[in-house]
Structure formats: structure tokens, C-alpha cells
Design an enzyme around this catalytic site. Structure first.
Site, PDB file in Angstrom:
ATOM      1  N   HIS A 144     194.511  36.266 -85.872  1.00 35.10           N
ATOM      2  CA  HIS A 144     194.414  35.514 -84.613  1.00 35.10           C
ATOM      3  C   HIS A 144     195.090  34.151 -84.756  1.00 35.10           C
ATOM      4  CE1 HIS A 144     192.302  33.920 -80.964  1.00 35.10           C
ATOM      5  NE2 HIS A 144     192.308  32.801 -81.672  1.00 35.10           N
ATOM      6  N   GLU A 145     194.822  33.459 -85.873  1.00 39.30           N
ATOM      7  CA  GLU A 145     195.405  32.134 -86.065  1.00 39.30           C
ATOM      8  C   GLU A 145     196.910  32.215 -86.296  1.00 39.30           C
ATOM      9  OE1 GLU A 145     193.635  29.815 -85.223  1.00 39.30           O
ATOM     10  OE2 GLU A 145     191.668  30.763 -85.342  1.00 39.30           O
ATOM     11  N   HIS A 148     198.579  32.577 -83.037  1.00 40.30           N
ATOM     12  CA  HIS A 148     198.757  31.284 -82.371  1.00 40.30           C
ATOM     13  C   HIS A 148     200.050  30.613 -82.838  1.00 40.30           C
ATOM     14  CE1 HIS A 148     195.340  30.549 -79.843  1.00 40.30           C
ATOM     15  NE2 HIS A 148     194.441  30.668 -80.806  1.00 40.30           N
ATOM     16  N   GLU A 224     194.196  31.995 -75.802  1.00 42.59           N
ATOM     17  CA  GLU A 224     193.229  32.697 -76.650  1.00 42.59           C
ATOM     18  C   GLU A 224     193.314  34.203 -76.431  1.00 42.59           C
ATOM     19  OE1 GLU A 224     191.453  31.444 -79.103  1.00 42.59           O
ATOM     20  OE2 GLU A 224     192.445  29.544 -78.626  1.00 42.59           O
TER      21      GLU A 224
END
Length: 290
Positions: A144-145, A148, A224
Site C-alpha cells: 500500500h505504501e 502511494h 487511499e
């Protein structure tokens, strides 16, 4: 509010400093004897708005390290540190970005990514996250990071913040001038802005700034969803990300320091949904499952 990005906090501080500096240097010459010079005011507003946003972006990584006390893993010394570095490296290769710095910090379950560019980033996880999640769930959070970073979310948010900052500065001074002109109608002796202009401008900066934060928060929520989807793609399966979100929903998570809380994968509840930087976990899970 609990979820205020480091970028947003430093952006506000930098804008104030730039505004004071501009006044001291006399470069804010948009007020003339004939009224407002709208072209000069727009240029001034853009300088303040984008200047604050980009300086905040440049400061984001060192400020994140300072705020959380994150320790960058330069030479892994434990099996967990080796696994973290190798996992982030593998995910970064899949995402097509340069290897981020990897860090650990003490705290409740959370993680974050930051940095000025896709190829100069930082991915950090808390000790609480490592202690309360399985390896698959931690890997999903790391994905997930990294998503980003690959999506360029910090730069995107910088551009959005720069635009809304510009409109805040511009509209505040237009309204301040109109109010001041109304209060001083018939006064032929005074010149320059009066107290009405200064007070109105300050009030409008605050009010318009709050409204602008709603716009920024909306885009933050959308990023997100994109990062969750990116994590599922990097993992080749949405289930680990769904499991990680469910685990987060059942854990006592503590927001990051207030100046960067919306950088994290988890944060405290916003006092109003419009100001929330993250969607509800239930909404994120539904989006992944659909």
C-alpha cells in the site's frame, strides 16, 4: 482534527513566513491608488500558494523522520529488518520505482510513506504493526505504501494544495479590499489599506483555508482507495490487503503525530467526515472486494 498531513502543517507555516517576508520586502504591491491590481495579486497569491506547498513537499521526508523518531535501516541487523528491506525492494521493483529508504519507529500499529519524488521516498512501519500483524498482512501494508510512492501521491497533493492556497490568498485579499472600501467610503484623507482590510483578510484566510482543507481531504481519501488497489495489484491478490484492513479495524491504532497523521495507513476518527483524510475501513474493504 486528528488527520492533518505533515505537508499541510508545514505548508501553512511556510505560507505565513512567505507572507511576512513579502510584506517586509515590499513585493506585495497589488494594492494601488486606483484599487487592486488583480494581475499582480494573482501572481502574489500563486507565489504564496505554490511556494508554501513545494517547500513543504521538499521538507516532508526529514520532517517525517523527526516527527516519529523513525530509524532508517542502513544495515539490517535482525531477521525482521532483513525481511522488511527485501520485501520493500521487491515491491519497489514491481512498481517500477527506486528503492525507498526503509525505517522502523516505536508506536501503535501504523505505517507511512513520504518523500518529494517517486525516486526519493521513505517507507516506515511501526513496531506495533510488526507485532500485531502476520507477515502477509505487513507485506500488504508495505505494498500500500509503495503504491502511494508509485502513484506520485505527494506531488499530486502538492499541486492540489498549491491551487487551493492560491485561491485562498487571492479571494481573501479581494474580499478584504471590498470590505475595507465599504467601511471607508467617503473618506478622502486616508490612503493605503485600513484595519478593515487587515482584519477581513485574516478572517477570510482562516475561513477559506478551512473550506480548502475539505477539497484537499477529498483528494486524500481518493488516493487511499487507489493505494489499496495498487497494493492488491502488487500482491497479485486483494485478499492480503483486505485482511490487513480488517486487522487494523480490530486493533487499537494510534494516529501519527498530528502534523502528519494522514500520511499513515491508520489514523484517528475525524470529527467530521468532510475533513477525514482516510475513508472508513469498511468502505475500503468493500471497494477492494468489488
Amino acid at each position: 482534527m486528528k488527520r492533518v498531513l505533515l505537508f499541510l502543517a508545514t505548508n501553512l507555516a511556510v505560507m505565513i513566513v512567505l507572507g511576512i517576508t513579502a510584506s517586509l520586502l515590499g513585493v506585495n504591491k497589488f494594492l494601488t491608488a486606483n484599487g487592486l491590481n488583480l494581475g499582480a495579486l494573482l501572481a502574489f497569491a500563486a507565489l504564496m500558494g505554490f511556494g508554501g506547498a513545494f517547500i513543504s513537499l521538499w521538507m516532508s521526508k526529514p520532517m517525517a523522520k523527526w516527527s516519529t523518531g523513525a530509524r532508517v535501516i542502513d544495515s539490517p541487523s535482525t531477521s525482521t529488518e532483513f525481511w522488511l528491506v527485501q520485501t520493500v525492494e521487491r515491491l519497489a521493483q514491481r512498481a517500477g520505482v527506486a528503492m525507498p529508504e526503509v525505517a522502523i519507529y516505536e508506536g501503535e500499529p501504523n505505517a507511512f510513506a513520504t518523500g518529494a519524488t517517486r525516486n526519493s521516498s521513505l517507507v516506515a512501519v511501526s513496531t506495533g504493526l510488526l507485532q500485531n500483524m502476520s507477515r502477509d498482512e505487513v507485506e500488504a501494508v508495505l505494498a500500500h505504501e509503495v503504491a502511494h510512492v508509485a502513484n506520485g501521491d505527494m506531488v499530486t497533493l502538492t499541486l492540489i494544495q498549491g491551487v487551493v492556497n492560491t485561491f485562498v490568498v487571492f479571494l481573501s485579499r479581494v474580499v478584504g479590499y471590498l470590505v475595507d472600501s465599504f467601511l471607508r467610503r467617503g473618506d478622502q484623507e486616508s490612503s493605503g489599506p485600513g484595519i478593515g482590510y487587515m482584519v477581513t483578510t485574516i478572517v477570510c484566510d482562516i475561513v477559506f483555508g478551512i473550506l480548502a482543507s475539505i477539497i484537499v481531504a477529498y483528494f486524500s481519501r481518493q488516493r487511499e482507495f487507489r493505494a489499496d488497489r495498487g497494493a492488491a495489484q502488487l500482491m497479485g491478490n486483494p485478499q492480503p490487503m483486505v485482511s490487513a484492513l480488517r486487522r487494523l479495524g480490530g486493533l487499537h491504532t494510534e494516529p501519527l503525530p498530528q502534523n502528519m497523521a494522514s500520511s499513515g495507513i491508520a489514523g484517528g476518527p475525524a470529527w467530521m467526515a468532510l475533513f477525514a483524510s482516510h475513508p472508513p475501513i469498511e468502505s475500503r474493504i468493500r471497494a477492494l472486494q468489488s
